[in-house]
Design an enzyme around this catalytic site. Structure first.
Site, short mmCIF file in Angstrom:
data_model
loop_
_atom_site.label_atom_id
_atom_site.label_comp_id
_atom_site.label_asym_id
_atom_site.label_seq_id
_atom_site.Cartn_x
_atom_site.Cartn_y
_atom_site.Cartn_z
N HIS A 63 0.83 -1.22 0.00
CA HIS A 63 0.00 0.00 0.00
C HIS A 63 0.86 1.27 0.00
CE1 HIS A 63 -3.62 -2.26 1.21
NE2 HIS A 63 -2.89 -2.86 2.14
C1 BDR Z 1 -2.33 0.93 5.58
O1 BDR Z 1 -2.52 0.38 6.87
C2 BDR Z 1 -1.33 -0.17 7.36
O2 BDR Z 1 -1.55 -1.41 7.94
C3 BDR Z 1 -0.37 -0.23 6.19
O3 BDR Z 1 0.96 -0.03 6.63
C4 BDR Z 1 -0.84 0.89 5.30
O4 BDR Z 1 -0.25 2.13 5.68
C5 BDR Z 1 -3.17 0.15 4.59
O5 BDR Z 1 -4.51 0.21 4.94
#
Ligand code: BDR
Ligand code: CA
Length: 326
Positions: free
Chosen positions: A251
């Site tokens: 992400h």
């Molecule tokens: C986001 O949430 C976190 O768990 C990940 O690092 C990312 O920033 C994705 O929803």
């Protein structure tokens, strides 16, 4: 060097945070980025652990001189994500890395670093926010208008046309501290948003990790990339993050792609608001992207991605990091 993008990375490592950081460090080595500071936040794991993980990765890659901030305390609405990222936020392999170098007790608070650096370099620093938005919101509340002094504020967060990953409506970084998200979205009219709508397509596979590894297997970072990818692939399969596909979602790396490979993303101008109260919808990001005059728009939201090309550039830059890494 001229034309370097100055960046503060606000992060809560987190496996995908670490991959985004490694990508940035490759771009630092290539002379494209000046990493002004890394500010850690509470999120995927607690704030002392995100600080330790970031310190270990900076130390391990020869960047221990970069200032590291410790997260400020904010409202926490949901549980952390250690079940995905490991108790240490990095696949339970932190004990294989060199020690923490930065001193947690002496470190400055992340919000103070953000305030000081933006005041000292108005209009010059890009804020990459890949964690819950607590640090940014506290900075804005302490020093109203400070976020406007950033060159750009780029946020990984939200879910618009796809379900959330915490509830059916809410994405983790927004849901973790909804009030903070609301403050940030009200802080300026050009927030760049990289939501789940596109990051759900960014599956980094074990094959990609091995491509990086085989570029220079001697380098400790090569092994680290494979180990972390394998851990995250397992938890992602267990918790159905990737619809059964082998790999894990990078992400946070979307923020780096937006800056350095913008041809891989398509963004839409919109007004974004955060649902802060709904019984079933708390943490939802809602946008008005109708084709009407956008006089009250506050954001650009990425809705399409060329995932194949983004990931290919990512892999190539990780290989370059191995060329330089000590
Ligand atoms: C986001 O949430 C976190 O768990 C990940 O690092 C990312 O920033 C994705 O929803
Ligand atoms: Ca993150």
């Amino acid at each position: 060097m001229q034309n370097q993008t100055k960046i503060i990375l606000d992060t809560d490592p987190g496996g995908d945070d670490i991959f985004a950081l490694l990508w940035l460090l490759s771009l630092v080595k290539q002379g494209c980025v000046q990493l002004v500071a890394v500010t850690t936040a509470e999120g995927n794991v607690n704030k002392s652990v995100t600080f330790a993980s970031a310190s270990q990765v900076l130390n391990f890659t020869g960047f221990e001189c970069i200032e590291l901030g410790k997260g400020v305390v904010g409202n926490t609405d949901i549980e952390d994500a250690a079940y995905i990222h490991g108790a240490d936020g990095m696949g339970n392999i932190s004990q294989t890395l060199p020690d923490v170098k930065h001193d947690y007790a002496c470190a400055r608070d992340s919000d103070d670093i953000i305030i000081d650096k933006l005041n000292a370099n108005p209009g010059e620093i890009t804020l990459l926010a890949i964690a819950p938005l607590t640090n940014l919101a506290v900075a804005e509340s302490k020093s109203p208008g400070i976020l406007k002094k950033a060159k750009e504020v780029i946020v990984m967060g939200g879910a618009f046309t796809v379900p959330g990953n915490v509830t059916s409506k809410a994405e983790f970084n927004i849901a973790f501290n909804v009030e903070a998200a609301e403050v940030v979205f009200k802080s300026r009219n050009d927030i760049v948003v990289l939501p789940l709508d596109i990051t759900n397509q960014l599956i980094f596979t074990p094959e990609m990790a091995r491509k990086v590894y085989s570029h220079n297997p001697e380098k400790p970072v090569a092994k680290f990339v494979v180990q972390l990818c394998d851990f995250l692939t397992d938890t992602s399969l267990t918790y159905r993050q990737t619809e059964g596909k082998k790999g894990f979602l990078v992400h946070d790396a979307a923020t780096v792609a937006y800056l350095f490979y913008p041809e891989t993303l398509f963004l839409q101008r919109a007004r974004v608001e955060v649902e802060t109260h709904g019984k079933l919808t708390k943490g939802q990001t809602i946008f008005d992207n109708r084709h009407i005059a956008k006089t009250d728009a506050n954001a650009w939201v990425a809705l399409k991605v060329d995932a194949a090309n983004l990931l290919a550039s990512f892999v190539e830059d990780l290989k370059v990091l191995l060329t330089y890494n000590s």
